[in-house]
Design a protein around this motif. Structure first.
Motif, PDB file in Angstrom:
ATOM      1  N   ASP A 173     -12.524  12.231 -47.174  1.00 34.48           N
ATOM      2  CA  ASP A 173     -12.665  12.467 -46.601  1.00 34.48           C
ATOM      3  C   ASP A 173     -13.015  14.635 -47.261  1.00 34.48           C
ATOM      4  O   ASP A 173     -12.311  13.984 -48.497  1.00 34.48           O
ATOM      5  N   HIS A 174     -13.817  15.191 -46.271  1.00 36.58           N
ATOM      6  CA  HIS A 174     -13.861  16.488 -47.177  1.00 36.58           C
ATOM      7  C   HIS A 174     -13.944  17.375 -46.127  1.00 36.58           C
ATOM      8  O   HIS A 174     -13.541  17.018 -44.810  1.00 36.58           O
ATOM      9  N   GLN A 175     -14.035  18.971 -46.292  1.00 34.01           N
ATOM     10  CA  GLN A 175     -13.580  20.022 -45.401  1.00 34.01           C
ATOM     11  C   GLN A 175     -14.693  20.141 -44.381  1.00 34.01           C
ATOM     12  O   GLN A 175     -15.671  18.951 -43.830  1.00 34.01           O
ATOM     13  N   ASN A 176     -14.080  20.468 -42.608  1.00 39.75           N
ATOM     14  CA  ASN A 176     -14.949  20.195 -41.860  1.00 39.75           C
ATOM     15  C   ASN A 176     -14.668  18.470 -40.775  1.00 39.75           C
ATOM     16  O   ASN A 176     -15.807  18.728 -40.185  1.00 39.75           O
ATOM     17  N   ASP A 177     -13.750  18.245 -41.597  1.00 40.05           N
ATOM     18  CA  ASP A 177     -13.863  16.744 -41.216  1.00 40.05           C
ATOM     19  C   ASP A 177     -15.030  15.979 -41.184  1.00 40.05           C
ATOM     20  O   ASP A 177     -15.233  14.715 -41.006  1.00 40.05           O
ATOM     21  N   LEU A 178     -16.225  16.044 -42.344  1.00 39.35           N
ATOM     22  CA  LEU A 178     -16.837  15.776 -43.002  1.00 39.35           C
ATOM     23  C   LEU A 178     -16.441  14.679 -43.325  1.00 39.35           C
ATOM     24  O   LEU A 178     -15.277  14.711 -44.469  1.00 39.35           O
ATOM     25  N   ILE A 179     -17.433  13.022 -44.376  1.00 36.94           N
ATOM     26  CA  ILE A 179     -17.581  12.423 -45.734  1.00 36.94           C
ATOM     27  C   ILE A 179     -18.007  13.222 -46.799  1.00 36.94           C
ATOM     28  O   ILE A 179     -19.596  13.283 -46.042  1.00 36.94           O
ATOM     29  N   ILE A 180     -17.905  13.095 -48.046  1.00 38.17           N
ATOM     30  CA  ILE A 180     -18.595  12.817 -48.978  1.00 38.17           C
ATOM     31  C   ILE A 180     -18.259  11.514 -50.360  1.00 38.17           C
ATOM     32  O   ILE A 180     -17.610  10.671 -49.920  1.00 38.17           O
ATOM     33  N   LEU A 181     -19.815  11.512 -50.817  1.00 38.81           N
ATOM     34  CA  LEU A 181     -19.613  10.319 -51.368  1.00 38.81           C
ATOM     35  C   LEU A 181     -19.236  10.898 -52.523  1.00 38.81           C
ATOM     36  O   LEU A 181     -19.824  11.995 -52.871  1.00 38.81           O
ATOM     37  N   LYS A 182     -18.485   9.844 -53.313  1.00 44.63           N
ATOM     38  CA  LYS A 182     -16.713  10.474 -53.875  1.00 44.63           C
ATOM     39  C   LYS A 182     -18.218  10.219 -55.525  1.00 44.63           C
ATOM     40  O   LYS A 182     -17.836  10.487 -56.975  1.00 44.63           O
ATOM     41  N   ARG A 183     -18.415   8.390 -55.860  1.00 42.47           N
ATOM     42  CA  ARG A 183     -19.127   7.563 -56.862  1.00 42.47           C
ATOM     43  C   ARG A 183     -19.151   6.762 -56.321  1.00 42.47           C
ATOM     44  O   ARG A 183     -18.620   5.888 -55.436  1.00 42.47           O
ATOM     45  N   ILE A 184     -20.348   6.111 -57.137  1.00 41.58           N
ATOM     46  CA  ILE A 184     -21.336   4.533 -56.918  1.00 41.58           C
ATOM     47  C   ILE A 184     -20.855   4.337 -58.422  1.00 41.58           C
ATOM     48  O   ILE A 184     -20.910   3.957 -59.608  1.00 41.58           O
ATOM     49  N   SER A 185     -20.566   2.661 -58.291  1.00 39.63           N
ATOM     50  CA  SER A 185     -20.350   1.853 -59.520  1.00 39.63           C
ATOM     51  C   SER A 185     -21.973   0.639 -59.935  1.00 39.63           C
ATOM     52  O   SER A 185     -20.952   0.297 -58.782  1.00 39.63           O
ATOM     53  N   PHE A 186     -21.641   0.386 -60.634  1.00 38.14           N
ATOM     54  CA  PHE A 186     -22.471  -0.738 -60.520  1.00 38.14           C
ATOM     55  C   PHE A 186     -22.702  -1.203 -61.823  1.00 38.14           C
ATOM     56  O   PHE A 186     -22.420  -1.295 -63.045  1.00 38.14           O
ATOM     57  N   ASP A 187     -23.076  -2.939 -61.682  1.00 36.66           N
ATOM     58  CA  ASP A 187     -22.411  -3.888 -62.837  1.00 36.66           C
ATOM     59  C   ASP A 187     -23.545  -3.508 -63.825  1.00 36.66           C
ATOM     60  O   ASP A 187     -24.780  -3.253 -62.896  1.00 36.66           O
ATOM     61  N   GLY A 188     -23.296  -3.512 -64.890  1.00 37.89           N
ATOM     62  CA  GLY A 188     -24.651  -2.722 -65.592  1.00 37.89           C
ATOM     63  C   GLY A 188     -25.016  -1.623 -66.140  1.00 37.89           C
ATOM     64  O   GLY A 188     -25.671  -0.521 -67.082  1.00 37.89           O
ATOM     65  N   TYR A 189     -24.352  -0.589 -65.524  1.00 35.26           N
ATOM     66  CA  TYR A 189     -24.025   0.221 -65.608  1.00 35.26           C
ATOM     67  C   TYR A 189     -23.114   1.669 -65.749  1.00 35.26           C
ATOM     68  O   TYR A 189     -22.976   2.472 -66.195  1.00 35.26           O
ATOM     69  N   GLY A 190     -22.102   0.864 -64.554  1.00 34.99           N
ATOM     70  CA  GLY A 190     -20.977   1.945 -65.193  1.00 34.99           C
ATOM     71  C   GLY A 190     -20.652   2.475 -63.803  1.00 34.99           C
ATOM     72  O   GLY A 190     -21.179   2.053 -62.649  1.00 34.99           O
ATOM     73  N   CYS A 191     -19.438   3.516 -63.600  1.00 37.51           N
ATOM     74  CA  CYS A 191     -19.371   4.443 -62.761  1.00 37.51           C
ATOM     75  C   CYS A 191     -19.944   5.402 -62.871  1.00 37.51           C
ATOM     76  O   CYS A 191     -19.835   6.605 -63.800  1.00 37.51           O
ATOM     77  N   CYS A 192     -20.356   6.100 -61.591  1.00 43.00           N
ATOM     78  CA  CYS A 192     -21.323   7.240 -61.864  1.00 43.00           C
ATOM     79  C   CYS A 192     -20.391   8.381 -61.046  1.00 43.00           C
ATOM     80  O   CYS A 192     -20.590   8.586 -59.315  1.00 43.00           O
ATOM     81  N   GLN A 193     -19.583   9.720 -61.107  1.00 45.27           N
ATOM     82  CA  GLN A 193     -18.802  10.095 -60.460  1.00 45.27           C
ATOM     83  C   GLN A 193     -19.658  10.847 -60.372  1.00 45.27           C
ATOM     84  O   GLN A 193     -20.503  11.863 -60.887  1.00 45.27           O
ATOM     85  N   LEU A 194     -19.548  11.674 -59.001  1.00 48.00           N
ATOM     86  CA  LEU A 194     -20.138  12.639 -58.096  1.00 48.00           C
ATOM     87  C   LEU A 194     -20.083  14.078 -58.307  1.00 48.00           C
ATOM     88  O   LEU A 194     -18.804  13.897 -58.500  1.00 48.00           O
ATOM     89  N   PRO A 195     -20.558  15.208 -58.584  1.00 46.50           N
ATOM     90  CA  PRO A 195     -19.703  16.481 -58.883  1.00 46.50           C
ATOM     91  C   PRO A 195     -19.015  16.760 -57.707  1.00 46.50           C
ATOM     92  O   PRO A 195     -19.888  16.534 -55.959  1.00 46.50           O
ATOM     93  N   GLU A 196     -18.696  18.034 -57.325  1.00 43.61           N
ATOM     94  CA  GLU A 196     -18.515  18.664 -56.450  1.00 43.61           C
ATOM     95  C   GLU A 196     -19.226  19.297 -55.630  1.00 43.61           C
ATOM     96  O   GLU A 196     -19.161  19.525 -53.916  1.00 43.61           O
ATOM     97  N   LYS A 197     -20.741  19.579 -55.762  1.00 44.47           N
ATOM     98  CA  LYS A 197     -21.822  19.967 -55.055  1.00 44.47           C
ATOM     99  C   LYS A 197     -22.247  19.364 -54.056  1.00 44.47           C
ATOM    100  O   LYS A 197     -23.008  19.235 -53.972  1.00 44.47           O
ATOM    101  N   ALA A 198     -21.965  17.558 -54.781  1.00 44.69           N
ATOM    102  CA  ALA A 198     -22.613  16.776 -53.805  1.00 44.69           C
ATOM    103  C   ALA A 198     -22.703  17.256 -52.311  1.00 44.69           C
ATOM    104  O   ALA A 198     -21.298  17.537 -51.916  1.00 44.69           O
ATOM    105  N   ALA A 199     -23.804  16.162 -51.144  1.00 44.47           N
ATOM    106  CA  ALA A 199     -23.987  17.162 -49.524  1.00 44.47           C
ATOM    107  C   ALA A 199     -23.337  16.115 -49.202  1.00 44.47           C
ATOM    108  O   ALA A 199     -23.163  14.631 -49.138  1.00 44.47           O
ATOM    109  N   PRO A 200     -21.766  16.427 -48.036  1.00 42.69           N
ATOM    110  CA  PRO A 200     -21.782  15.630 -47.607  1.00 42.69           C
ATOM    111  C   PRO A 200     -22.716  15.082 -46.012  1.00 42.69           C
ATOM    112  O   PRO A 200     -23.286  15.661 -45.732  1.00 42.69           O
TER     113      PRO A 200
END
Length: 110
Positions: free
Chosen positions: A34-61
């Motif tokens: 959950d993000h500000q103004n009742d929006l939802i934001i992508l936080k991270r995606i993990s992929f087998d074979g690649y690891g976990c990709c953490q998105l920075p705070e500047k990600a667009a909700p």
């Protein structure tokens, strides 16, 4: 990804997120918060074979409509797979410059 099912996933306390979704037989996990103004934001995606990709705070909700629909689908145990897929792919596309492109291509998330 048309015939790929999403499922609600459980993650350990070391990986907190408000919404955790697994797909590709749990080869990919996508976490949202959950993000500000009742929006939802992508936080991270993990992929087998690649690891976990953490998105920075500047990600667009997600926009207001997608955030509302996402919550409704999540509360109904992901019953509308097609709408959920469209929302997730749209959110990945708007943030694709923050995510590993080779992993997105391999798992057909673009």
């Amino acid at each position: 990804m048309n015939n790929q099912q999403f499922r609600i996933a459980s993650m350990p306390p070391s990986r907190p997120a408000d919404y955790c979704i697994g797909c590709y037989d749990d080869s990919v996990f996508i976490d949202f918060n959950d993000h500000q103004n009742d929006l939802i934001i992508l936080k991270r995606i993990s992929f087998d074979g690649y690891g976990c990709c953490q998105l920075p705070e500047k990600a667009a909700p997600m926009d207001e409509n997608d955030s509302k629909t996402f919550r409704e689908i999540y509360e109904k145990h992901l019953d509308d797979q097609e709408s959920l897929r469209e929302i997730i792919l749209r959110n990945i596309r708007i943030n694709q410059d923050l995510i590993w492109n080779d992993a997105l291509l391999e798992y057909r998330l673009l």
